[in-house]
Design a protein around this motif. Structure first.
Motif, PDB file in Angstrom:
ATOM      1  N   MET A  25       0.847  -1.198   0.000  1.00 43.81           N
ATOM      2  CA  MET A  25       0.000   0.000   0.000  1.00 43.81           C
ATOM      3  C   MET A  25       0.885   1.251   0.000  1.00 43.81           C
ATOM      4  O   MET A  25       1.844   1.355   0.748  1.00 43.81           O
ATOM      5  CB  MET A  25      -0.855  -0.016   1.270  1.00 43.81           C
ATOM      6  CG  MET A  25      -1.914   1.038   1.282  1.00 43.81           C
ATOM      7  SD  MET A  25      -2.721   0.952   2.908  1.00 43.81           S
ATOM      8  CE  MET A  25      -3.141   2.657   3.120  1.00 43.81           C
ATOM      9  N   VAL A  26       0.507   2.201  -0.847  1.00 43.13           N
ATOM     10  CA  VAL A  26       1.257   3.459  -0.940  1.00 43.13           C
ATOM     11  C   VAL A  26       1.087   4.226   0.373  1.00 43.13           C
ATOM     12  O   VAL A  26       0.009   4.232   0.952  1.00 43.13           O
ATOM     13  CB  VAL A  26       0.715   4.303  -2.111  1.00 43.13           C
ATOM     14  CG1 VAL A  26       1.462   5.621  -2.212  1.00 43.13           C
ATOM     15  CG2 VAL A  26       0.827   3.528  -3.420  1.00 43.13           C
ATOM     16  N   SER A  27       2.137   4.860   0.849  1.00 40.85           N
ATOM     17  CA  SER A  27       1.973   5.682   2.039  1.00 40.85           C
ATOM     18  C   SER A  27       2.123   7.154   1.674  1.00 40.85           C
ATOM     19  O   SER A  27       2.195   7.510   0.499  1.00 40.85           O
ATOM     20  CB  SER A  27       2.983   5.266   3.112  1.00 40.85           C
ATOM     21  OG  SER A  27       4.284   5.559   2.688  1.00 40.85           O
ATOM     22  N   GLY A  28       2.155   8.002   2.680  1.00 40.60           N
ATOM     23  CA  GLY A  28       2.283   9.429   2.438  1.00 40.60           C
ATOM     24  C   GLY A  28       0.950  10.128   2.455  1.00 40.60           C
ATOM     25  O   GLY A  28      -0.099   9.492   2.531  1.00 40.60           O
ATOM     26  N   PRO A  29       0.991  11.453   2.398  1.00 43.23           N
ATOM     27  CA  PRO A  29      -0.234  12.242   2.600  1.00 43.23           C
ATOM     28  C   PRO A  29      -1.243  12.138   1.460  1.00 43.23           C
ATOM     29  O   PRO A  29      -2.368  12.603   1.603  1.00 43.23           O
ATOM     30  CB  PRO A  29       0.281  13.671   2.745  1.00 43.23           C
ATOM     31  CG  PRO A  29       1.599  13.682   2.068  1.00 43.23           C
ATOM     32  CD  PRO A  29       2.170  12.311   2.239  1.00 43.23           C
TER      33      PRO A  29
END
Lengths: 583, 583
Positions: free
Chosen positions: B1-5
């Protein structure tokens, strides 16, 4: 700076960590006396485990010996000494079972009075006694584990949300105002006559306002309050993992929650698979007769109406002739454990009296359709679709009954997560069925494809709401919210017939540039209790209240003097002996 | 899963992150219209920054153009398009100042009504207006920064405590019972007539009970409540970083807190040095006339009694002849900014009328002892030692006065931490000076070397209490606690003359094996407000209450119907017009 559980402490090690690698080391341990054995050993306990302390027997150590031998169980001491390998044959399987510590110095911090119970016996004692001496109850290894697991779980959730996904932990007020229909909200008198704060049931309005405020991603481990009198296994204050995001859809929130649970899941409880199963509300009701199905076992409801489409059996016929009339069955494998159908079973097996009313062909189709095997129990309910919940709860009772007879139905180590979606947005009010009320809350957005129905057939509108179910318990719920003032006003005023003036601030906020947003709240107490396999949420809360909302240790709630009530401009309305109220 | 805002979001990037590396990329941004420029540009804002959106001018894009040009300020949109380098000469110094996004698709989520104010102007507007539209006020970059810094700070504290030092995050109840002397505690009526919960001012009792329960190391970011009416810059609910440890001494707690603050300190605010300066209460009072000195500047109190030991000046003589008589001075460098001493100044410069009463030798010694230079102001107070707080507060007023005249005294970017220790354990009651009350709370342990004085001269006992002061504000306080029931009972009963029956549960707990323990509570709101340089704690709280305890946005507290009060067995005592109370 040294880290770890013994940093900055009087001890050098915890009681659970010593092993043969420490042999020869000079160590200091602090803890509670678990038990004493024949003036030879003291078993010392802290949160991490037990260590055997060897009482020195030499004359020169008579003071240390006397100090140790005079101790009572649960006294608190500090012991300094050398780690030794236990003599051959004296090892045991405890983590520290190969070593012991020969005491050379002892400091006695506190000598315990005789306890009302032994610590290890506490869990067997009455709940009220456990609650009265909660500080003793919490010393049990089970409660220590529960509290620590909870702390770890929350920490990992925070790391996931805050560090990996840019969420902002924002604290919202708990001194708020009563929300429309907030009959279960505690009131808090202010110093202004007649004005009261209210303890909110959730930060719902605040989290939506934070989205309007551009916070983008909010979370909070939020304390919530609900005054429900004496409902079993509810607490007047409880904790939810509260999440809200802007510029997101249902799928986004669900994926976030799945990943968060996967990330924070305690390693010792195995791993969980994502994505979770998803089911519509309609499917859940059809197959399980409930909107929070326990999917750890089968025994689904089967619609057998068509088998009886031409039946002449009176009660079956009249059931089917009703609007939404239906005949439903559940098959309980190996369920024929009783001679006679019990009174709560609406129908019997094919050995039942019903059999003679049915033709052989109907019986065959019935057995074929339900795949019944010899020894299985078939429960049949005839009525309307509204009778499905009865079969749903019967299904759970059968599982319990089978398990109590030693036939495993549900794997106690399994965790079955399930999303239930596409709930109706509105339901008929119980007391006035021609009026509608929100199935969840008035801020839930309709499914985009159902939005037009708001103005024509609102009872048919499905909402963008999702419930998260774990092993048949609802552990969370959320939705995409209405983000346009006009739509929100229409729902409040025209559909729910509520006075929108109580929500002016929210309606106004939606008019000043509200982003599309949605979120979820997970019930933390319930989630943790399922993870640790506790019977009650009280086993994962440090200081819970009793059924009646009492703190049995400190005796809250308590009386308050008239003088202390004066600043709040209230007085107590004492009930009269006749049951009325005196003026 | 992609993270970050931007994970799980409708956007691909935030408005603050695009730069020349993204040129040519197809991006989707979501945000608020900061402003529109001549139908050519839309400046789009989210929490992270601003991006310039280029309005397409071709005929084929007329729909996109029309959508964008029809927008009002603070409308919420989603824009998809290609990142381009800005034409030469059009760059600016914004982080995204070298690029722009050519809009190819626009979705308008919400068109904002005309705002009561421009967002960037909000901070200049009246506080009540900011509070009424708090969701707009929070859109300002300053408030966004404050909330995010607070969240980050707390996250790092948690990591430090939980992950590095084995602390357990335990939630304690906020529906508790009134503590002895808890006049400032909100009451919460229960459904049982005459029984009330109380919202606690701190989890003090619970955290001590958790130590008795063997939790070993507890922390909680705890919501606390205090009903103080309308004190400036206080909030009825506030947050403290609440910590308690077993088997620890003062030094251990202080080192823990220093390391925690160092670990969690925001990088952009520089670093802080540990250990912090330590001062006894006596030294603080002697040198600064206050128990929370602002050590960012000097101007200490100087005892000049001995200079006047043989004075015949009447008022100096009579001051010195009293018990604890003393003459104190503070030297204000370059402080002679006024012609005449102002009325709040008890004494003047050596140009003052006092001069003619003093001999030349006394004047010389005075100037020498205080190291006064030409242009300096010398403030002298004659009285008892109890007048030191007056000079202490005069010292702060002088600093403010000098700064308002453009003479820097305190570095606004400096953070001076200070421990104040060895407080008296008891103080004379204000209204009955022959009786003693706890200087902090009745659970504080005496200094070991003072313990014997408990039984003989309790007013001389110093406590194992420590206050943490930052830039002259008390941001925390804690102590090593009494861990023996007999000592706790003696203090409550014999010294404080309090009824110990309200604390039976705690006294009992101390009898069943209480470990030595201690802790601290830090005021989070105050700490964050000092870090970000905010004038008020309201600038670091998402939804604060006004001076009078009102939520100006939702209008809490609010009226509650008699019907809704019925379950709580209370009614409102309306004040009569004469100012009395009607029956």
């Amino acid at each position: 700076m040294v880290s770890g559980p013994s940093s900055l402490s009087l001890r050098t090690h915890t009681c659970g960590e010593l092993n043969v690698d420490h042999v020869g080391k000079w160590v200091t341990l602090c803890g509670w006396v678990q038990y004493l054995r024949q003036d030879l050993f003291v078993i010392l306990r802290d949160f991490s485990g037990l260590t055997q302390i060897l009482v020195p027997q030499e004359e020169s150590a008579s003071k240390v010996k006397a100090d140790l031998c005079d101790l009572t169980v649960e006294s608190v001491i500090m012991v300094t000494g050398t780690v030794r390998k236990r003599p051959a044959g004296q090892e045991n399987k405890m983590p520290t079972g190969e070593i012991e510590v020969l005491a050379e110095n002892v400091e006695v911090f506190n000598v315990s009075k005789k306890l009302p119970f032994e610590i290890k016996e506490f869990v067997k004692k009455s709940e009220s006694l456990r609650m009265q001496y909660r500080y003793l109850d919490l010393r049990s290894s089970r409660m220590q584990k529960n509290l620590r697991l909870r702390s770890q779980l929350v920490m990992k959730m925070r790391e996931f949300l805050c560090n990996e996904h840019g969420f902002v932990d924002v604290e919202t007020p708990t001194l708020f105002k009563r929300t429309p229909g907030g009959a279960k909200e505690f009131v808090v008198p202010s110093r202004e006559p007649g004005l009261f704060y209210s303890l909110p049931q959730s930060p719902q309005q605040f989290k939506q306002l934070l989205m309007v405020a551009g916070v983008d991603r909010y979370f909070q481990i939020a304390r919530c309050y609900r005054d429900e009198g004496s409902k079993p296994d509810r607490q007047p204050e409880f904790t939810q993992v509260d999440i809200e995001m802007s510029f997101v859809d249902q799928e986004g929130i669900r994926t976030l929650v799945e990943s968060m649970l996967q990330h924070s899941w305690p390693a010792e409880k195995g791993s969980i698979q994502v994505p979770f199963q998803t089911m519509t509300y309609e499917e859940a009701m059809r197959d399980y007769g409930v909107d929070k199905p326990d999917t750890r076992f089968n025994m689904k409801l089967t619609d057998i109406s068509d088998i009886f489409s031409s039946t002449q059996v009176e009660f079956l016929r009249s059931a089917l002739d009703q609007p939404e009339g239906s005949i439903q069955a559940i098959l309980v494998p190996c369920g024929a454990v009783r001679r006679k159908p019990s009174h709560e079973v609406h129908n019997g097996t094919l050995k039942s009296p019903l059999k003679k009313l049915l033709s052989a062909s109907v019986t065959d189709v019935l057995i074929k359709k339900t795949q019944a095997q010899p020894g299985d129990l078939l429960l049949i309910a005839a009525g309307t679709l509204h009778s499905r919940p009865l079969l749903g709860s019967l299904r759970l009772q059968c599982a319990e009954l089978l398990e109590s007879h030693g036939r495993p139905v549900r794997d106690p180590l399994a965790f079955h997560f399930l999303w239930v979606v596409d709930f109706p947005l509105f339901l008929p009010k119980e007391d006035e069925p021609q009026e509608l009320e929100s199935a969840h809350h008035p801020f839930t957005a309709p499914l985009p494809e159902d939005t037009a129905l708001l103005f024509t057939e609102p009872h048919k509108v499905r909402g963008q709401h999702y419930d998260l179910v774990l092993n048949g318990c609802e552990i969370g719920g959320g939705s995409i919210r209405i983000h346009r003032a006009s739509e929100q006003l229409y729902v409040l005023k025209n559909i729910l017939k509520e006075d929108p003036s109580q929500l002016t601030h929210l309606l106004e906020a939606l008019d000043f540039g509200a982003p599309p947003h949605g979120g979820i709240a997970l019930g933390l107490d319930r989630l943790v209790s399922i993870i640790v396999g506790a019977a009650s949420i009280r086993d994962v809360i440090a200081f819970p209240k009793s059924f009646r909302g009492h703190d049995l240790m400190s005796r809250a709630p308590d009386t308050v003097s008239d003088k202390d009530l004066t600043p709040y401009h209230i007085y107590v309305k004492w009930p009269t002996k006749q049951g009325g109220e005196e003026k």
